[in-house]
Design an enzyme around this catalytic site. Sequence first.
Site, short mmCIF file in Angstrom:
data_model
loop_
_atom_site.label_atom_id
_atom_site.label_comp_id
_atom_site.label_asym_id
_atom_site.label_seq_id
_atom_site.Cartn_x
_atom_site.Cartn_y
_atom_site.Cartn_z
N THR A 141 -43.08 -14.86 -32.02
CA THR A 141 -42.40 -16.15 -32.20
C THR A 141 -40.92 -15.99 -32.53
O THR A 141 -40.16 -16.94 -32.40
CB THR A 141 -43.06 -16.96 -33.34
OG1 THR A 141 -42.93 -16.25 -34.58
CG2 THR A 141 -44.53 -17.20 -33.05
N CYS A 197 -40.96 -15.38 -42.29
CA CYS A 197 -41.54 -16.26 -43.30
C CYS A 197 -41.68 -15.52 -44.63
O CYS A 197 -41.51 -14.30 -44.70
CB CYS A 197 -42.95 -16.71 -42.89
SG CYS A 197 -43.06 -17.47 -41.25
N ARG A 238 -50.25 -20.51 -39.36
CA ARG A 238 -51.37 -19.67 -38.91
C ARG A 238 -50.99 -18.20 -39.03
O ARG A 238 -49.89 -17.80 -38.68
CB ARG A 238 -51.69 -20.01 -37.45
CG ARG A 238 -52.88 -19.25 -36.90
CD ARG A 238 -53.15 -19.70 -35.48
NE ARG A 238 -54.28 -18.97 -34.90
CZ ARG A 238 -54.75 -19.16 -33.67
NH1 ARG A 238 -54.15 -20.07 -32.90
NH2 ARG A 238 -55.77 -18.46 -33.22
N ARG A 242 -35.37 -15.64 -36.92
CA ARG A 242 -34.80 -16.85 -37.51
C ARG A 242 -35.77 -17.40 -38.57
O ARG A 242 -36.99 -17.18 -38.47
CB ARG A 242 -34.51 -17.90 -36.45
CG ARG A 242 -35.73 -18.38 -35.69
CD ARG A 242 -35.33 -19.32 -34.55
NE ARG A 242 -36.49 -19.90 -33.88
CZ ARG A 242 -37.20 -19.28 -32.95
NH1 ARG A 242 -36.87 -18.05 -32.57
NH2 ARG A 242 -38.24 -19.89 -32.40
N CYS A 270 -38.32 -19.57 -40.82
CA CYS A 270 -39.38 -20.54 -40.57
C CYS A 270 -38.97 -21.90 -41.12
O CYS A 270 -38.46 -22.01 -42.24
CB CYS A 270 -40.67 -20.07 -41.24
SG CYS A 270 -42.03 -21.26 -41.18
#
Length: 353
Positions: free
Chosen positions: A36, A40, A47, A69, A71
């Site tokens: 993605t 985080c 998820r 980048r 979250c």
Amino acid sequence: MTQVLSPTPQDEVRWQAVLNRDASQDGQFYYGVRSTGIYCHPSCPSRRPRRENVRFFDDPQGAQVAGFRPCLRCRPGEVGARRRAVMHVQHLLDTVEPTPSLAQLAEAVGLSPFHLQRVFKAETGLSPKQYALARRGERVRRELREGASVTAALYAAGHASSRTLYDRSTDQLGMTPGRYRAGGAGETITFAVTGSVLGPMLVAATGRGLVAVRLGEAGVLEQELRAEYPRATLVQDAAALGGYIEALHGHLAGVRRDLPLASDAPGTDFQRRVWAALRSIPYGETRSYAQVAEMIGEPRAVRAVARACAANPLALVVPCHRVVRAGGDPGGYRWGTERKRRLLDHEQVTAAD
């Protein structure tokens, strides 16, 4: 971002924290997801990613340099600021008299009152008001134990008048200060021993909250309660404790996951901080003793945390069974290791439903 690095032992510990959504590790490290391009903090509600897609970083800058980048759900760059804000509010509540209002605290840290309330409770397990009341109650107890008069104790602890000391909505002693100073003489404690899926369970309370929830043998449980409160009047009355007992049975059945029951159990300042942290551990999850020490801001106090867990007088209500050893082994439990395993297994299965 396509470079694959060999996992280290520290990476595996961090991965377990991600699997557990361990909020105590927020700000300690960050993880990026290659599929993605997002990074985080460990407690992110998103998820869980596949292990092979995860990289770990010590700080947000490292993740951003690697091309990730932040979250938009967990906003990892804000964690450090959140912790600093909570610590500043705790300092204000510990040192400023009279106790600042929620609006004043929020203004001091640049947050809205609503956001401060939510962040503070997420970090400490208590609202700012609950934290202030608990600290004031601890100061009263300390003054009374050291021999101060009731009047001297109430003013030294920050009470503006005797009304707030005796008021049920603010009092943290659970009995009149005079009786507390006399070792509980004259206090009435209602108790009952009921059956449960974990065997006999003793429930005991004053008029303001629970003083004991214990598991074991029926006769022994009552003897221990009488030995602990030799000067109190003990009354056996299951009907009077019906609300508490119903909530505890519902919790054991998996119907009620939270147990926000009033507590009147005595404890030291440190013990109460540990117990408050334990009550913030989500149902179906666990924390290590080291992680709990981090949660209360005492990273070196791992053994003291373990002792506080062992001294916990409120089984289930203060879920010390959710604290395990670093390697995942359940470790000890005041009411028996087998009960601890059964509780953990039941919660994990129920939480997954």
